[in-house]
Write a protein that holds these residues in place. Sequence first.
Motif, PDB file in Angstrom:
ATOM      1  N   VAL A 252     -43.071 -80.249  28.914  1.00 11.42           N
ATOM      2  CA  VAL A 252     -42.085 -79.453  29.652  1.00 11.42           C
ATOM      3  C   VAL A 252     -40.763 -80.218  29.702  1.00 11.42           C
ATOM      4  O   VAL A 252     -40.735 -81.442  29.841  1.00 11.42           O
ATOM      5  CB  VAL A 252     -42.603 -79.132  31.073  1.00 11.42           C
ATOM      6  N   ALA A 253     -39.666 -79.483  29.591  1.00 14.36           N
ATOM      7  CA  ALA A 253     -38.338 -80.094  29.574  1.00 14.36           C
ATOM      8  C   ALA A 253     -37.956 -80.669  30.934  1.00 14.36           C
ATOM      9  O   ALA A 253     -38.325 -80.138  31.988  1.00 14.36           O
ATOM     10  CB  ALA A 253     -37.301 -79.056  29.155  1.00 14.36           C
ATOM     11  N   CYS A 254     -37.212 -81.767  30.896  1.00 13.01           N
ATOM     12  CA  CYS A 254     -36.623 -82.352  32.092  1.00 13.01           C
ATOM     13  C   CYS A 254     -35.188 -82.763  31.755  1.00 13.01           C
ATOM     14  O   CYS A 254     -34.804 -82.816  30.591  1.00 13.01           O
ATOM     15  CB  CYS A 254     -37.423 -83.547  32.596  1.00 13.01           C
ATOM     16  N   ILE A 255     -34.420 -83.047  32.783  1.00 16.88           N
ATOM     17  CA  ILE A 255     -33.036 -83.483  32.602  1.00 16.88           C
ATOM     18  C   ILE A 255     -32.983 -84.996  32.761  1.00 16.88           C
ATOM     19  O   ILE A 255     -33.611 -85.558  33.664  1.00 16.88           O
ATOM     20  CB  ILE A 255     -32.132 -82.811  33.642  1.00 16.88           C
ATOM     21  N   THR A 256     -32.232 -85.636  31.894  1.00 19.33           N
ATOM     22  CA  THR A 256     -32.050 -87.081  31.977  1.00 19.33           C
ATOM     23  C   THR A 256     -30.719 -87.450  31.336  1.00 19.33           C
ATOM     24  O   THR A 256     -29.888 -86.589  31.073  1.00 19.33           O
ATOM     25  CB  THR A 256     -33.243 -87.826  31.329  1.00 19.33           C
TER      26      THR A 256
ATOM     27  N   SER B  48     -38.729 -77.920  37.984  1.00 16.11           N
ATOM     28  CA  SER B  48     -38.429 -78.872  36.915  1.00 16.11           C
ATOM     29  C   SER B  48     -38.086 -80.234  37.530  1.00 16.11           C
ATOM     30  O   SER B  48     -37.978 -80.376  38.750  1.00 16.11           O
ATOM     31  CB  SER B  48     -37.267 -78.362  36.063  1.00 16.11           C
ATOM     32  N   TRP B  49     -37.899 -81.215  36.663  1.00 18.52           N
ATOM     33  CA  TRP B  49     -37.637 -82.585  37.088  1.00 18.52           C
ATOM     34  C   TRP B  49     -36.362 -83.114  36.462  1.00 18.52           C
ATOM     35  O   TRP B  49     -35.978 -82.702  35.365  1.00 18.52           O
ATOM     36  CB  TRP B  49     -38.789 -83.499  36.662  1.00 18.52           C
ATOM     37  N   GLY B  50     -35.725 -84.058  37.144  1.00 23.85           N
ATOM     38  CA  GLY B  50     -34.596 -84.794  36.611  1.00 23.85           C
ATOM     39  C   GLY B  50     -34.811 -86.276  36.865  1.00 23.85           C
ATOM     40  O   GLY B  50     -35.321 -86.657  37.929  1.00 23.85           O
TER      41      GLY B  50
ATOM     42  N   MET C 274     -22.615 -83.910  33.584  1.00 22.82           N
ATOM     43  CA  MET C 274     -23.525 -82.911  33.020  1.00 22.82           C
ATOM     44  C   MET C 274     -23.213 -82.603  31.555  1.00 22.82           C
ATOM     45  O   MET C 274     -24.082 -82.128  30.829  1.00 22.82           O
ATOM     46  CB  MET C 274     -23.497 -81.632  33.857  1.00 22.82           C
ATOM     47  N   ALA C 275     -21.997 -82.889  31.102  1.00 22.23           N
ATOM     48  CA  ALA C 275     -21.667 -82.687  29.694  1.00 22.23           C
ATOM     49  C   ALA C 275     -22.445 -83.656  28.804  1.00 22.23           C
ATOM     50  O   ALA C 275     -22.623 -83.409  27.617  1.00 22.23           O
ATOM     51  CB  ALA C 275     -20.172 -82.855  29.461  1.00 22.23           C
ATOM     52  N   LYS C 276     -22.921 -84.754  29.396  1.00 19.30           N
ATOM     53  CA  LYS C 276     -23.670 -85.748  28.639  1.00 19.30           C
ATOM     54  C   LYS C 276     -25.158 -85.762  28.986  1.00 19.30           C
ATOM     55  O   LYS C 276     -25.891 -86.625  28.529  1.00 19.30           O
ATOM     56  CB  LYS C 276     -23.074 -87.134  28.870  1.00 19.30           C
ATOM     57  N   ALA C 277     -25.577 -84.811  29.811  1.00 11.63           N
ATOM     58  CA  ALA C 277     -26.987 -84.739  30.192  1.00 11.63           C
ATOM     59  C   ALA C 277     -27.832 -84.369  28.978  1.00 11.63           C
ATOM     60  O   ALA C 277     -27.372 -83.686  28.063  1.00 11.63           O
ATOM     61  CB  ALA C 277     -27.182 -83.718  31.297  1.00 11.63           C
ATOM     62  N   LEU C 278     -29.053 -84.842  28.985  1.00 17.23           N
ATOM     63  CA  LEU C 278     -30.002 -84.538  27.913  1.00 17.23           C
ATOM     64  C   LEU C 278     -31.153 -83.725  28.478  1.00 17.23           C
ATOM     65  O   LEU C 278     -31.558 -83.916  29.628  1.00 17.23           O
ATOM     66  CB  LEU C 278     -30.574 -85.829  27.322  1.00 17.23           C
ATOM     67  N   VAL C 279     -31.699 -82.855  27.679  1.00 17.89           N
ATOM     68  CA  VAL C 279     -32.913 -82.122  28.015  1.00 17.89           C
ATOM     69  C   VAL C 279     -33.970 -82.595  27.032  1.00 17.89           C
ATOM     70  O   VAL C 279     -33.819 -82.423  25.816  1.00 17.89           O
ATOM     71  CB  VAL C 279     -32.701 -80.597  27.924  1.00 17.89           C
ATOM     72  N   VAL C 280     -35.009 -83.236  27.562  1.00 17.22           N
ATOM     73  CA  VAL C 280     -36.075 -83.801  26.730  1.00 17.22           C
ATOM     74  C   VAL C 280     -37.420 -83.476  27.359  1.00 17.22           C
ATOM     75  O   VAL C 280     -37.497 -83.079  28.520  1.00 17.22           O
ATOM     76  CB  VAL C 280     -35.922 -85.340  26.581  1.00 17.22           C
ATOM     77  N   ALA C 281     -38.483 -83.682  26.612  1.00 14.29           N
ATOM     78  CA  ALA C 281     -39.829 -83.514  27.160  1.00 14.29           C
ATOM     79  C   ALA C 281     -40.073 -84.576  28.221  1.00 14.29           C
ATOM     80  O   ALA C 281     -39.634 -85.721  28.080  1.00 14.29           O
ATOM     81  CB  ALA C 281     -40.871 -83.636  26.050  1.00 14.29           C
TER      82      ALA C 281
ATOM     83  N   GLY D 250     -43.109 -91.761  29.437  1.00 11.91           N
ATOM     84  CA  GLY D 250     -43.670 -92.725  28.489  1.00 11.91           C
ATOM     85  C   GLY D 250     -42.877 -94.023  28.449  1.00 11.91           C
ATOM     86  O   GLY D 250     -43.445 -95.099  28.264  1.00 11.91           O
ATOM     87  N   ARG D 251     -41.562 -93.924  28.630  1.00 10.59           N
ATOM     88  CA  ARG D 251     -40.703 -95.115  28.633  1.00 10.59           C
ATOM     89  C   ARG D 251     -40.669 -95.785  30.008  1.00 10.59           C
ATOM     90  O   ARG D 251     -40.328 -96.957  30.128  1.00 10.59           O
ATOM     91  CB  ARG D 251     -39.275 -94.728  28.247  1.00 10.59           C
TER      92      ARG D 251
END
Length: 97
Positions: free
Chosen positions: A11-15, A36-38, A47-54, A60-61
């Motif tokens: 599931v996608a999260c914001i980071t 969802s999670w951030g 927010m222009a540099k935010a990433l959406v990743v699993a 994992g990191r």
Amino acid sequence: MSWKFDQAPNVACITCQSVIDGHPVLIATHYEDDHSWGFMDGAPIDMAKALVVAMSEVVGRHPDLDEVADLPPGWSATRVAVGDSWSKQRDDWASEV
């Protein structure tokens, strides 16, 4: 390692890029509207540099995030540094509008 979060690993999260690059997660947010999670590093959020990743990419990191996996929707957790205790608080988004 067992998965402890209420959302699946894919599931996608914001980071942000620094969290992906290994900088510590100092803010974890479990959003109330969609559950969802951030995961952020504590720097000002652009927010222009935010990433959406699993979620699995971040967890994992940063396996120490298991400590906040039980955070209820609508809550955030913050800490000063890795190894410090998390401070958990209910989010009050209405006051920020």
